[in-house]
Design an enzyme around this catalytic site. Structure first.
Site, mmCIF file in Angstrom:
data_model
loop_
_atom_site.group_PDB
_atom_site.id
_atom_site.type_symbol
_atom_site.label_atom_id
_atom_site.label_comp_id
_atom_site.label_asym_id
_atom_site.label_seq_id
_atom_site.Cartn_x
_atom_site.Cartn_y
_atom_site.Cartn_z
ATOM 1 N N GLY A 236 0.800 -1.249 -0.096
ATOM 2 C CA GLY A 236 0.041 -0.026 -0.065
ATOM 3 C C GLY A 236 0.777 1.373 -0.043
ATOM 4 N N GLN B 173 2.735 9.517 1.450
ATOM 5 C CA GLN B 173 4.103 9.102 1.416
ATOM 6 C C GLN B 173 4.883 9.397 0.301
ATOM 7 O OE1 GLN B 173 2.483 5.192 2.157
ATOM 8 N NE2 GLN B 173 4.668 4.979 3.205
ATOM 9 N N CYS C 151 6.734 -0.315 7.069
ATOM 10 C CA CYS C 151 6.183 0.933 6.358
ATOM 11 C C CYS C 151 7.429 1.077 5.408
ATOM 12 C CB CYS C 151 5.873 1.874 7.401
ATOM 13 S SG CYS C 151 5.339 3.383 6.603
ATOM 14 N N LEU C 152 7.122 1.763 4.389
ATOM 15 C CA LEU C 152 7.849 2.218 3.244
ATOM 16 C C LEU C 152 8.707 3.635 3.634
ATOM 17 C CD1 LEU C 152 6.048 1.338 -0.111
ATOM 18 C CD2 LEU C 152 7.799 -0.190 1.105
ATOM 19 N N HIS D 41 -3.900 0.842 7.903
ATOM 20 C CA HIS D 41 -2.442 1.349 7.725
ATOM 21 C C HIS D 41 -2.438 2.735 6.921
ATOM 22 C CE1 HIS D 41 2.275 0.927 8.073
ATOM 23 N NE2 HIS D 41 2.078 1.607 6.971
ATOM 24 N N GLU D 42 -3.051 2.455 5.708
ATOM 25 C CA GLU D 42 -2.918 3.672 4.757
ATOM 26 C C GLU D 42 -3.501 4.672 5.270
ATOM 27 O OE1 GLU D 42 -0.588 3.391 2.667
ATOM 28 O OE2 GLU D 42 -0.273 1.231 3.154
ATOM 29 N N HIS E 293 -1.960 6.623 7.568
ATOM 30 C CA HIS E 293 -1.056 7.746 6.975
ATOM 31 C C HIS E 293 -1.657 8.728 6.857
ATOM 32 C CE1 HIS E 293 2.873 6.011 6.420
ATOM 33 N NE2 HIS E 293 2.352 4.740 5.926
HETATM 34 CO CO CO Z 1 3.222 2.932 5.768
#
Ligand code: CO
Length: 199
Positions: free
Chosen positions: A50, A55, A97-98, A139-140, A143
């Site tokens: 995701g 991000q 997480c990226l 999770h997204e 964000h």
């Molecule tokens: Co993340």
């Protein structure tokens, strides 16, 4: 602003856009649609499942998801102005997480949620999510609210992350000093431009 010519990049913690509660999208044009589609490329390259708009330094309320993390498999979802409600159950699972490379920790979240959002064609998505997809979407959407998975960990578990978080902070600050990342005031002005254009 010529974002068409800008290469999209995943921004790392503690970039301030990650903490900005995203503004709902009020207007979509071809350029924003292209960005949404390009986010899948970035996500697959980074081996993610995701990716939220903030991000990639865009403070607007949309994200992309594919719970398989593989192009051509599973379901690709573009979620515009997503809202979650009716949480049910509770389950603990490891997350990463990226924007926080190298960190993995257990997060407790509702097992099931109802998702409402719009897709790229403007159709309403209204469905109950369960399992891993429910976790990824939560999770997204976190964000988009400026919340990171480390905020949802227990203080004890979070404490183990302190050295790595410090490392990321030092790295980000040094990149700002050397000019490879613009100063915080410029980053904030860029956020305002996006918000004024599409929010
Ligand atoms: Co993340």
């Amino acid at each position: 602003m010529t974002e068409e010519s800008t290469t999209l990049q995943i921004i790392p913690y503690p970039h301030p856009t990650l903490r900005r509660p995203s503004k709902p999208v009020r207007k979509i044009d071809e350029s924003l649609k292209q960005i949404m589609l390009q986010m899948f490329d970035l996500m697959y390259e980074a081996k993610g499942v995701g990716l939220a708009a903030n991000q990639i330094d865009i403070p607007l309320r949309f994200c992309v998801v594919n719970a398989t993390g593989r192009r051509g498999e599973g379901e690709e979802l573009v979620l515009i102005n997503p809202v979650l409600d009716r949480p049910k159950g509770s389950v603990a699972h490891e997350e990463g997480c990226l924007s926080l490379p190298g960190l993995y920790g257990t997060v407790v979240r509702p097992k099931q949620v109802r998702l409402s959002a719009y897709d790229l064609q403007g159709n309403l998505i209204d469905r109950v999510l369960d399992g891993f997809l429910a976790r990824v979407v939560q999770h997204e959407v976190d964000h988009l609210d400026g919340v990171l998975f480390i905020d949802r960990m227990t203080p004890e578990a979070r404490k183990e992350f302190d050295p790595r978080i410090e490392e990321l902070t030092v790295d980000f600050e040094s990149r700002q000093r050397t000019g490879s990342v613009p100063p915080t005031t410029s980053l904030q002005n860029k956020m305002l431009e996006w918000e004024q254009r599409y929010g």
